[in-house]
Design a protein around this motif. Structure first.
Motif, PDB file in Angstrom:
ATOM      1  N   TYR A  18       0.828  -1.218   0.000  1.00  0.00           N
ATOM      2  CA  TYR A  18       0.000   0.000   0.000  1.00  0.00           C
ATOM      3  C   TYR A  18       0.859   1.263   0.000  1.00  0.00           C
ATOM      4  N   THR A  19       2.162   1.103   0.127  1.00  0.00           N
ATOM      5  CA  THR A  19       3.080   2.236   0.105  1.00  0.00           C
ATOM      6  C   THR A  19       4.064   2.048  -1.027  1.00  0.00           C
ATOM      7  N   GLY A  20       4.157   3.050  -1.924  1.00  0.00           N
ATOM      8  CA  GLY A  20       5.093   2.987  -3.031  1.00  0.00           C
ATOM      9  C   GLY A  20       4.547   2.160  -4.185  1.00  0.00           C
ATOM     10  N   GLY A  21       5.444   1.727  -5.038  1.00  0.00           N
ATOM     11  CA  GLY A  21       5.056   0.938  -6.199  1.00  0.00           C
ATOM     12  C   GLY A  21       4.586   1.793  -7.359  1.00  0.00           C
ATOM     13  N   ILE A  22       4.425   1.164  -8.515  1.00  0.00           N
ATOM     14  CA  ILE A  22       3.967   1.822  -9.738  1.00  0.00           C
ATOM     15  C   ILE A  22       2.563   1.319 -10.051  1.00  0.00           C
ATOM     16  N   LEU A  23       1.606   2.243 -10.171  1.00  0.00           N
ATOM     17  CA  LEU A  23       0.226   1.865 -10.451  1.00  0.00           C
ATOM     18  C   LEU A  23       0.107   1.350 -11.885  1.00  0.00           C
ATOM     19  N   MET A  24      -0.505   0.179 -12.033  1.00  0.00           N
ATOM     20  CA  MET A  24      -0.722  -0.404 -13.355  1.00  0.00           C
ATOM     21  C   MET A  24      -2.167  -0.228 -13.815  1.00  0.00           C
ATOM     22  N   ALA A  25      -3.122  -0.406 -12.898  1.00  0.00           N
ATOM     23  CA  ALA A  25      -4.531  -0.284 -13.260  1.00  0.00           C
ATOM     24  C   ALA A  25      -5.371  -0.249 -11.996  1.00  0.00           C
ATOM     25  N   THR A  26      -6.548   0.358 -12.092  1.00  0.00           N
ATOM     26  CA  THR A  26      -7.573   0.323 -11.057  1.00  0.00           C
ATOM     27  C   THR A  26      -8.831  -0.256 -11.684  1.00  0.00           C
ATOM     28  N   LEU A  27      -9.307  -1.399 -11.167  1.00  0.00           N
ATOM     29  CA  LEU A  27     -10.393  -2.128 -11.794  1.00  0.00           C
ATOM     30  C   LEU A  27     -11.541  -2.358 -10.820  1.00  0.00           C
ATOM     31  N   LYS A  28     -12.740  -2.394 -11.354  1.00  0.00           N
ATOM     32  CA  LYS A  28     -13.917  -2.774 -10.582  1.00  0.00           C
ATOM     33  C   LYS A  28     -14.126  -4.268 -10.758  1.00  0.00           C
ATOM     34  N   PRO A  29     -14.253  -5.024  -9.665  1.00  0.00           N
ATOM     35  CA  PRO A  29     -14.426  -6.468  -9.795  1.00  0.00           C
ATOM     36  C   PRO A  29     -15.661  -6.832 -10.609  1.00  0.00           C
ATOM     37  N   GLU A  30     -15.562  -7.961 -11.305  1.00  0.00           N
ATOM     38  CA  GLU A  30     -16.682  -8.451 -12.091  1.00  0.00           C
ATOM     39  C   GLU A  30     -17.748  -9.061 -11.182  1.00  0.00           C
ATOM     40  N   ALA A  31     -18.846  -9.475 -11.792  1.00  0.00           N
ATOM     41  CA  ALA A  31     -19.943 -10.050 -11.018  1.00  0.00           C
ATOM     42  C   ALA A  31     -19.541 -11.343 -10.318  1.00  0.00           C
ATOM     43  N   ASP A  32     -18.534 -12.046 -10.871  1.00  0.00           N
ATOM     44  CA  ASP A  32     -18.075 -13.293 -10.256  1.00  0.00           C
ATOM     45  C   ASP A  32     -16.985 -13.060  -9.219  1.00  0.00           C
ATOM     46  N   SER A  33     -16.860 -11.804  -8.773  1.00  0.00           N
ATOM     47  CA  SER A  33     -15.884 -11.441  -7.724  1.00  0.00           C
ATOM     48  C   SER A  33     -14.444 -11.710  -8.162  1.00  0.00           C
ATOM     49  N   THR A  34     -14.118 -11.375  -9.394  1.00  0.00           N
ATOM     50  CA  THR A  34     -12.753 -11.469  -9.881  1.00  0.00           C
ATOM     51  C   THR A  34     -12.357 -10.142 -10.511  1.00  0.00           C
ATOM     52  N   ALA A  35     -11.077  -9.851 -10.437  1.00  0.00           N
ATOM     53  CA  ALA A  35     -10.498  -8.683 -11.108  1.00  0.00           C
ATOM     54  C   ALA A  35      -9.297  -9.166 -11.885  1.00  0.00           C
ATOM     55  N   THR A  36      -9.264  -8.901 -13.187  1.00  0.00           N
ATOM     56  CA  THR A  36      -8.210  -9.420 -14.052  1.00  0.00           C
ATOM     57  C   THR A  36      -7.475  -8.267 -14.711  1.00  0.00           C
ATOM     58  N   LEU A  37      -6.158  -8.269 -14.570  1.00  0.00           N
ATOM     59  CA  LEU A  37      -5.322  -7.268 -15.211  1.00  0.00           C
ATOM     60  C   LEU A  37      -5.198  -7.616 -16.688  1.00  0.00           C
ATOM     61  N   ASP A  38      -5.812  -6.816 -17.549  1.00  0.00           N
ATOM     62  CA  ASP A  38      -5.892  -7.053 -18.985  1.00  0.00           C
ATOM     63  C   ASP A  38      -6.776  -8.257 -19.280  1.00  0.00           C
TER      64      ASP A  38
END
Length: 311
Positions: A115-135
């Motif tokens: 939660y501190t530092g790092g490079i942001l790649m994406a901010t996503l809203k989870p799908e209806a099946d409770s999954t979040a997929t990068l690309d």
């Protein structure tokens, strides 16, 4: 009739006169959930005054709050070849219903606090099946996610999925899951063409591989960029187990691409350079097509004859 005394510690707590005991009957319930383990002592008397002692220990059961969670779906690491067109690194995470938005951030080393530092790649809203997929699984979509590995050794990146808005100091631990990606460098090499003579149909190109190791050199007429690296099409020759510099022969007509591939399948490519055409031989009239360094010479003098081109 049976007489039951319930004793807490070494002190008598209550005296109960009960009907004859049945094994399935419950005589004690709603015992307080103490902060520490508490032992209760029970003495059971018969009508004749005989008794039996036993005890029961009540251990506290902490009540856990309903906390948000993030879990990795699938394998925990991926390996790919670095490059501007052909890196695919999809990440699928399972997220609880309590998380409205999931962030993906990457680090160049593992961390205990994503939660501190790092490079942001994406901010996503989870799908209806409770999954979040990068690309979405298509190749090439992460071409700008990680810096291109221009070195000679693999680079590892750590991608964390975290909750977008997490309140520090909350009763729940901060949810996160991590997946690692190793980016292997593509082979580095140069191409140098050797001049050809007028009338030649082939010429030489020196392939100078700058990266240490053993490689495959491929000459082709085309290229496709589907999958994990450039793919040669219309292959016309292949040279195995190459290191350092090696010559290849190309036609003086046509366009060619030269591929250098390592043992992991990582491939670099360049367009082959054209050759320089020069006049290498011909028939000359030495009486006319020449120049002499001296018109008058003595015995022992050095005389230079320069043959002139007939053009």
């Amino acid at each position: 009739m049976l007489l039951i005394r319930l004793v807490l510690g070494h002190y008598l707590r209550q005296l109960l006169l009960l009907q004859p005991l049945l094994l399935s009957r419950k005589y004690c319930s709603n015992i307080p959930n103490n902060t520490a383990t508490t032992t209760y002592y029970i003495r059971v008397f018969s009508n004749e005054g005989c008794y039996k002692d036993t005890s029961v220990s009540v251990r506290p059961k902490p009540c856990q709050p309903n906390c948000p969670t993030v879990t990795l779906i699938g394998q925990g690491s991926n390996e790919a070849c670095s490059g501007p067109l052909y890196l695919y690194a999809g990440s699928q995470m399972g997220v609880s219903k309590l998380i409205r938005f999931c962030k993906f951030v990457y680090f160049t080393s593992p961390t205990t606090n994503p939660y501190t530092g790092g490079i942001l790649m994406a901010t996503l809203k989870p799908e209806a099946d409770s999954t979040a997929t990068l690309d979405n699984g298509l190749p090439g979509l992460l071409s700008s996610r990680f810096p291109v590995n221009t070195g000679n050794t693999p680079l590892t990146y750590y991608v964390y999925a975290i909750q977008k808005s997490f309140i520090a100091g909350a009763a729940c631990p901060p949810p996160s899951a991590v997946k690692t990606y190793t980016l292997n460098p593509v082979p580095a090499f140069t191409l140098d063409s050797i001049p050809a003579c007028v009338g030649d149909t082939v010429y030489k190109v020196n392939v100078n591989i700058l990266t240490a190791g053993s490689f495959r050199v491929i000459v082709a007429t085309g290229i496709a960029s589907i999958g994990n690296g450039p793919i040669p099409t219309g292959i016309i020759q292949t040279v195995e187990n190459v290191s350092g510099m090696t010559p290849i022969t190309l036609k003086t007509t046509g366009d060619f691409a030269v591929f250098v591939q390592d043992t992991k399948g990582c491939t670099g490519f360049k367009s082959s350079p054209k050759t320089f055409i020069q006049i290498c031989e011909g028939t000359y009239d030495l009486a006319l097509d020449k120049s002499i360094s001296k018109k008058i010479a003595k015995i022992g003098d050095d005389i230079t004859y320069t043959i002139k081109s007939m053009e």
